[in-house]
Design an enzyme around this catalytic site. Structure first.
Site, short mmCIF file in Angstrom:
data_model
loop_
_atom_site.label_atom_id
_atom_site.label_comp_id
_atom_site.label_asym_id
_atom_site.label_seq_id
_atom_site.Cartn_x
_atom_site.Cartn_y
_atom_site.Cartn_z
N SER B 16 -6.02 -72.49 65.83
CA SER B 16 -6.13 -71.71 67.06
C SER B 16 -7.57 -71.70 67.57
CB SER B 16 -5.58 -70.30 66.85
OG SER B 16 -6.25 -69.68 65.79
N CYS B 17 -7.71 -71.32 68.81
CA CYS B 17 -9.00 -71.25 69.50
C CYS B 17 -9.96 -70.40 68.67
CB CYS B 17 -8.77 -70.62 70.86
SG CYS B 17 -10.27 -70.31 71.78
N PRO B 18 -11.21 -70.78 68.44
CA PRO B 18 -11.93 -71.89 69.07
C PRO B 18 -12.00 -73.15 68.21
CG PRO B 18 -13.51 -70.53 67.93
CD PRO B 18 -12.13 -69.96 67.63
#
Lengths: 137, 78
Positions: B16-18
């Site tokens: 998942s981000c980042p």
């Protein structure tokens, strides 16, 4: 234009530490210099003897929120310390402890994890922030 | 597609981000200027993120496609 992003990290719960680490890492990946200024409970979370321990969540998380965060961690989401270490390897991320918070918490720099680069006061923080954006968490 | 000389493939699926853009930053730094990397991600923010990352860092987006929840990007190091 000054592109530096300065993050004042006051909070010490894992969700807010994760949010700050995400903002710092994203800015670093975009090539922006990042400054993180640690105050109070944000600073306390960086103690060498407890940085990877459970720092709890914000009160609004509740039981359902806690379950969601735990599931994400089990699914392999990077911890906030892993995210910050990666951001420091890849970009320009400088982490400074607020000197007044150090006094209040009776900490010396040797008590802090090696992620922390130094100790400074608020005037130095503002000078280093320049005209760049400041985020408070 | 298929004719590009890709130097490095980065699998950021499930991250998942980042992390996808961090992995891309790590990857692009390991190739020479002008060389290509391919990144595969599943994070739903990837399309907007890689567009922003490409514009901000100057590493050009050479190809981009989405298939069944997977996003593939080919990027050229500045």
């Amino acid at each position: 234009m000054d592109e530096t992003i300065s993050i004042v990290l006051f909070s010490g719960t894992d969700d807010k530490l994760q949010a700050a680490a995400t903002l710092a890492a994203g800015a670093a990946a975009l090539g922006k210099p990042v400054k993180i200024f640690l105050q109070y409970w944000g600073l306390n979370a960086f103690r060498a003897d407890g940085i990877d321990s459970d720092h709890g969540l914000s009160p609004e998380a509740g039981e359902a929120g806690k379950a969601s965060v735990e599931a994400a961690a089990k699914a392999g989401q990077a911890s906030w310390t892993q995210t910050l270490r990666m951001a420091k390897e890849l970009g320009e991320v400088d982490i400074q402890a607020c000197s007044a918070s150090m006094e209040i918490l009776k900490l010396k720099q040797s008590d802090l994890d090696s992620l922390v680069d130094g100790v400074e006061g608020v005037a130095a923080f503002y000078i280093n922030a320049g005209e760049g954006q400041i985020v408070f968490i | 597609m298929g004719n590009l000389d890709i130097k490095l493939k980065v699998d950021a699926s499930g991250l998942s981000c980042p992390l996808p853009i961090l992995k891309a930053t790590q990857g692009i730094k390991s190739v020479a200027s002008g060389e290509l990397i391919e990144v595969v991600a599943t994070d739903p923010g990837s399309v907007k993120d890689f567009d922003a990352w490409s514009r901000s860092t100057g590493n050009a987006m050479v190809e981009q496609e989405s298939t069944g929840g997977k996003f593939r990007f080919v990027l050229r190091r500045k």
